[in-house]
Design an enzyme around this catalytic site. Structure first.
Site, PDB file in Angstrom:
ATOM      1  N   GLY A  51      -0.045  39.712  36.113  1.00 22.25           N
ATOM      2  CA  GLY A  51      -1.208  40.365  35.531  1.00 22.25           C
ATOM      3  C   GLY A  51      -2.430  39.501  35.748  1.00 22.25           C
ATOM      4  N   LYS A  52      -3.019  38.982  34.683  1.00 25.05           N
ATOM      5  CA  LYS A  52      -4.268  38.225  34.731  1.00 25.05           C
ATOM      6  C   LYS A  52      -5.348  39.089  35.368  1.00 25.05           C
ATOM      7  CE  LYS A  52      -2.581  33.531  35.398  1.00 25.05           C
ATOM      8  NZ  LYS A  52      -2.789  32.350  36.185  1.00 25.05           N
ATOM      9  N   HIS A  53      -5.479  40.275  34.834  1.00 27.71           N
ATOM     10  CA  HIS A  53      -6.527  41.173  35.300  1.00 27.71           C
ATOM     11  C   HIS A  53      -6.849  42.227  34.261  1.00 27.71           C
ATOM     12  CE1 HIS A  53      -3.035  43.591  36.277  1.00 27.71           C
ATOM     13  NE2 HIS A  53      -2.685  42.841  37.286  1.00 27.71           N
ATOM     14  N   SER A  54      -7.982  42.891  34.536  1.00 27.28           N
ATOM     15  CA  SER A  54      -8.440  44.003  33.721  1.00 27.28           C
ATOM     16  C   SER A  54      -8.650  45.155  34.697  1.00 27.28           C
ATOM     17  CB  SER A  54      -9.756  43.563  33.063  1.00 27.28           C
ATOM     18  OG  SER A  54     -10.475  44.651  32.570  1.00 27.28           O
ATOM     19  N   LYS A 100      -5.014  41.437  30.493  1.00 26.11           N
ATOM     20  CA  LYS A 100      -3.603  41.234  30.121  1.00 26.11           C
ATOM     21  C   LYS A 100      -2.902  40.223  31.003  1.00 26.11           C
ATOM     22  CE  LYS A 100      -3.422  45.278  32.826  1.00 26.11           C
ATOM     23  NZ  LYS A 100      -4.802  45.083  33.275  1.00 26.11           N
TER      24      LYS A 100
END
Ligand code: TYD
Length: 145
Positions: A51-54, A100
């Protein structure tokens, strides 16, 4: 907490046939029409952070259909909330824009993700500072409208 983060919630599904059977219906059990499903699984994820994104458009529902993992949300003011997925009848709903991170995958983790959009890399925000700026702008515009 802005409206996207206050809409994050755990979903719980009844088990049918004396357990061991879960049914999920788009627009009924989950708050969107399902356009895409993908799975994150395999020992390669143990110890990694995914993840580590929006996402500007995509909403998600995540199930650990096997094993377990954690989902951390981080908002534009750096507030963090951690959710654990460890039962096949539980899921988390993540509205669009929520930053997230998925981590703490067990070896047997199978994380099934349902979403309302086809894959489009252009709707991903992968840089946290860029996310912070966009989210603050959205929140301010909504407060002024
Ligand atoms: P990424 O979004 O970084 O995965 P995660 O959120 O699980 O960390 O995507 C990993 C790779 O897979 C990247 O090259 C894009 C590709 N991908 C697709 O082709 N289709 C998809 O539906 C997804 C989610 C990713």
């Amino acid at each position: 907490m802005n409206k996207y983060y206050s809409a994050v919630r755990m979903l719980s599904f009844p088990e049918f046939n004396n357990g061991g059977f879960i049914e999920v219906e788009g627009l009924r059990d989950i708050p969107f029409e399902i356009k895409r499903i993908f799975y994150i699984f395999g020992k390669g994820n143990v110890g990694s952070v995914r993840g580590k994104h929006s996402n500007r458009k995509s909403e998600f529902v995540l199930f650990n259909v096997n094993g377990k993992s954690k989902v951390k949300t981080i908002d534009e003011d750096d507030n963090e909330v951690v959710y654990e997925l460890n039962k096949p009848n539980q899921a988390i709903y993540l509205p669009k824009m929520v930053w997230k991170e998925m981590y703490d995958f067990s070896e047997d983790s199978v994380l099934m993700v349902l979403t309302n959009e086809y894959y489009d890399p252009d709707e991903y925000i992968r840089d946290f500072e860029e996310f912070r700026v966009e989210m603050k702008k959205m929140v301010m515009e909504e407060e002024n409208s």
